[in-house]
Design a protein around this motif. Structure first.
Motif, PDB file in Angstrom:
ATOM      1  N   SER A   1       0.807  -1.219   0.000  1.00 23.30           N
ATOM      2  CA  SER A   1       0.000   0.000   0.000  1.00 23.30           C
ATOM      3  C   SER A   1       0.842   1.272   0.000  1.00 23.30           C
ATOM      4  CB  SER A   1      -0.956  -0.002   1.201  1.00 23.30           C
ATOM      5  OG  SER A   1      -0.261  -0.233   2.412  1.00 23.30           O
ATOM      6  N   LEU A   2       2.178   1.143   0.079  1.00 24.76           N
ATOM      7  CA  LEU A   2       3.059   2.299  -0.084  1.00 24.76           C
ATOM      8  C   LEU A   2       3.383   2.530  -1.556  1.00 24.76           C
ATOM      9  CD1 LEU A   2       5.598   1.696   2.832  1.00 24.76           C
ATOM     10  CD2 LEU A   2       3.579   3.169   2.837  1.00 24.76           C
ATOM     11  N   GLY A   3       2.932   1.602  -2.420  1.00 28.10           N
ATOM     12  CA  GLY A   3       3.190   1.729  -3.849  1.00 28.10           C
ATOM     13  C   GLY A   3       4.385   0.939  -4.335  1.00 28.10           C
ATOM     14  N   ASN A   4       5.027   0.149  -3.465  1.00 27.67           N
ATOM     15  CA  ASN A   4       6.168  -0.655  -3.883  1.00 27.67           C
ATOM     16  C   ASN A   4       5.708  -1.839  -4.723  1.00 27.67           C
ATOM     17  OD1 ASN A   4       8.457   0.653  -2.352  1.00 27.67           O
ATOM     18  ND2 ASN A   4       7.032   0.229  -0.670  1.00 27.67           N
ATOM     19  N   ASN A   5       6.475  -2.138  -5.742  1.00 25.09           N
ATOM     20  CA  ASN A   5       6.191  -3.230  -6.669  1.00 25.09           C
ATOM     21  C   ASN A   5       7.541  -3.861  -7.009  1.00 25.09           C
ATOM     22  OD1 ASN A   5       5.445  -4.912  -8.779  1.00 25.09           O
ATOM     23  ND2 ASN A   5       4.041  -3.422  -9.686  1.00 25.09           N
ATOM     24  N   MET A   6       7.874  -4.996  -6.361  1.00 23.48           N
ATOM     25  CA  MET A   6       9.227  -5.528  -6.429  1.00 23.48           C
ATOM     26  C   MET A   6       9.210  -7.047  -6.541  1.00 23.48           C
ATOM     27  SD  MET A   6      12.516  -4.919  -6.307  1.00 23.48           S
ATOM     28  CE  MET A   6      12.543  -3.197  -5.740  1.00 23.48           C
ATOM     29  N   GLU A   7       9.951  -7.578  -7.507  1.00 27.46           N
ATOM     30  CA  GLU A   7      10.097  -9.025  -7.623  1.00 27.46           C
ATOM     31  C   GLU A   7      11.255  -9.476  -6.726  1.00 27.46           C
ATOM     32  OE1 GLU A   7      10.210 -12.571 -10.972  1.00 27.46           O
ATOM     33  OE2 GLU A   7      10.932 -10.570 -11.521  1.00 27.46           O
TER      34      GLU A   7
ATOM     35  N   GLY B   1      18.286 -15.009  -2.785  1.00 30.26           N
ATOM     36  CA  GLY B   1      19.407 -14.278  -2.217  1.00 30.26           C
ATOM     37  C   GLY B   1      19.103 -12.839  -1.868  1.00 30.26           C
ATOM     38  N   ASP B   2      18.072 -12.248  -2.501  1.00 28.33           N
ATOM     39  CA  ASP B   2      17.669 -10.886  -2.151  1.00 28.33           C
ATOM     40  C   ASP B   2      16.887 -10.900  -0.842  1.00 28.33           C
ATOM     41  OD1 ASP B   2      18.727 -10.308  -4.620  1.00 28.33           O
ATOM     42  OD2 ASP B   2      16.796  -9.943  -5.591  1.00 28.33           O
ATOM     43  N   VAL B   3      16.773  -9.741  -0.219  1.00 24.09           N
ATOM     44  CA  VAL B   3      15.992  -9.673   1.014  1.00 24.09           C
ATOM     45  C   VAL B   3      14.955  -8.561   0.902  1.00 24.09           C
ATOM     46  CG1 VAL B   3      17.751  -8.218   2.130  1.00 24.09           C
ATOM     47  CG2 VAL B   3      16.076  -9.413   3.519  1.00 24.09           C
ATOM     48  N   ASN B   4      13.722  -8.920   1.231  1.00 17.40           N
ATOM     49  CA  ASN B   4      12.610  -7.981   1.328  1.00 17.40           C
ATOM     50  C   ASN B   4      12.319  -7.749   2.797  1.00 17.40           C
ATOM     51  OD1 ASN B   4      11.617  -7.289  -1.280  1.00 17.40           O
ATOM     52  ND2 ASN B   4       9.545  -7.649  -0.574  1.00 17.40           N
ATOM     53  N   TRP B   5      12.351  -6.498   3.233  1.00 18.39           N
ATOM     54  CA  TRP B   5      12.061  -6.175   4.622  1.00 18.39           C
ATOM     55  C   TRP B   5      10.960  -5.119   4.621  1.00 18.39           C
ATOM     56  CZ3 TRP B   5      14.178  -7.813   9.390  1.00 18.39           C
ATOM     57  CH2 TRP B   5      13.846  -7.042  10.496  1.00 18.39           C
ATOM     58  N   MET B   6       9.785  -5.474   5.109  1.00 20.33           N
ATOM     59  CA  MET B   6       8.640  -4.565   5.142  1.00 20.33           C
ATOM     60  C   MET B   6       8.272  -4.293   6.589  1.00 20.33           C
ATOM     61  SD  MET B   6       4.811  -5.088   3.544  1.00 20.33           S
ATOM     62  CE  MET B   6       4.276  -6.167   4.890  1.00 20.33           C
ATOM     63  N   THR B   7       8.350  -3.036   6.988  1.00 19.84           N
ATOM     64  CA  THR B   7       7.984  -2.635   8.350  1.00 19.84           C
ATOM     65  C   THR B   7       6.525  -2.195   8.354  1.00 19.84           C
ATOM     66  OG1 THR B   7      10.259  -1.895   8.759  1.00 19.84           O
ATOM     67  CG2 THR B   7       8.557  -1.110  10.276  1.00 19.84           C
ATOM     68  N   ALA B   8       5.682  -2.968   9.033  1.00 19.85           N
ATOM     69  CA  ALA B   8       4.249  -2.662   9.045  1.00 19.85           C
ATOM     70  C   ALA B   8       3.929  -1.477   9.945  1.00 19.85           C
ATOM     71  CB  ALA B   8       3.458  -3.889   9.499  1.00 19.85           C
ATOM     72  N   GLY B   9       4.569  -1.426  11.134  1.00 17.25           N
ATOM     73  CA  GLY B   9       4.283  -0.339  12.053  1.00 17.25           C
ATOM     74  C   GLY B   9       2.798  -0.210  12.335  1.00 17.25           C
ATOM     75  N   ARG B  10       2.255   0.990  12.125  1.00 13.56           N
ATOM     76  CA  ARG B  10       0.850   1.246  12.465  1.00 13.56           C
ATOM     77  C   ARG B  10      -0.125   0.620  11.464  1.00 13.56           C
ATOM     78  NH1 ARG B  10      -1.077   5.156   9.130  1.00 13.56           N
ATOM     79  NH2 ARG B  10       0.409   6.550   8.124  1.00 13.56           N
ATOM     80  N   GLY B  11       0.408   0.138  10.315  1.00 13.17           N
ATOM     81  CA  GLY B  11      -0.486  -0.562   9.395  1.00 13.17           C
ATOM     82  C   GLY B  11      -0.054  -0.499   7.948  1.00 13.17           C
TER      83      GLY B  11
END
Length: 283
Positions: A75-81, A85-95
């Motif tokens: 919902s932040l607009g990120n679009n990533m494959e 070996g790559d790392v995806n780190w998503m901080t949800a925080g308040r939502g």
């Protein structure tokens, strides 16, 4: 002394996963409150992973693949494959809301998927921070190579290395490959540590562990292998208080979780740009 914990296989939107944490005998290892092994799986053309938009609060997600790919959108607009070996780190925080699908190119052919997804609880003082997202390629991550041990630090601090991922409490997540006859002393003896065997077989003292085993390690233990093996070491500072968990929500407040449930039911969470035609109902 090492302790073996067995995971349970569950279905997630038609895709089987082995859920390791939370476990009846161990709810958390460091800040890690959730660990799923996705696969190994092989899909025919037109099939594959397709996790619809769903919400999170109070945690960070860590996605790490050894095979295949996942298309992350949020919902932040990120679009990533995400690739191995790559790392995806998503901080949800308040939502935050995200989906986990596949590109057209992946979906249109036979393909495989194998990897891990973790939830890292946010300390109470960071639980309501603004949501954020970061992605790092494998070549950007610190590596350690010595005497037949090849280690990549995905997140946190270990072995004198620091990952570029911003974390919110002391922790580590290491991908370690063993060559035949190699030995590796577990990192950060002042923190909790667990070992997950992705491939092959390892020895902890006289105990033998194989693919799919999740093992809690004591501070002074070393791990060795008589042949090729690949493992994940994860852990961090032990928490004195465990947060509450319900569905995709983590919080130290039960009232906050109830609010998140109501917000999702009434669709007050933000949409994912370009992926807002489906909705995961509250269980």
């Amino acid at each position: 002394m090492s302790i073996l914990l067995k995971g349970k296989t569950k279905d997630l939107d038609g895709f089987s996963v082995t859920r390791i944490l939370p476990h009846a005998e161990k709810r958390m290892v460091g800040p890690f409150v959730f660990l799923d092994h996705m696969g190994p799986a092989h899909f025919a053309a037109g099939e594959g992973i397709d996790v619809r938009p769903h919400p999170h609060i109070g945690l960070a997600t860590l996605t790490y693949l050894t095979e295949g790919s996942i298309l992350h959108r949020d919902s932040l607009g990120n679009n990533m494959e995400i690739l191995p070996g790559d790392v995806n780190w998503m901080t949800a925080g308040r939502g935050i809301v995200h989906s986990e699908r596949e590109t057209h190119e992946t979906k249109a052919s036979d393909h495989a998927l194998n990897g891990l997804q973790c939830w890292v609880a946010l300390p109470e003082k960071f639980a309501e921070i603004e949501p954020a997202f970061t992605h790092h390629k494998k070549c950007q991550l610190p590596q350690f190579n010595k005497e037949g041990v090849f280690a990549r630090l995905i997140a946190g601090d270990a072995m004198g290395m620091t990952s570029p991922i911003r974390t919110y409490s002391p922790m580590f997540f290491l991908d370690v490959i063993f060559s035949a006859g190699s030995t590796f002393k577990r990192p950060n003896p002042d923190q909790e540590c667990a070992l997950y065997v992705i491939e092959g077989e390892v020895l902890v003292g006289s105990e033998r562990y194989q693919q799919g085993d999740f093992v809690l390690l004591s501070p002074d233990e070393s791990v060795s292998s008589n042949a090729y093996a690949r493992t994940i070491f994860l852990g961090g500072e032990q928490w004195s208080q465990h947060p509450h968990m319900h569905w995709n929500f983590v919080s130290f407040s039960k009232e906050r979780i109830e609010q998140a449930k109501q917000d999702w039911q009434e669709q007050r969470f933000p949409d994912i740009p370009g992926d807002n035609q489906e909705f995961t109902p509250l269980p």
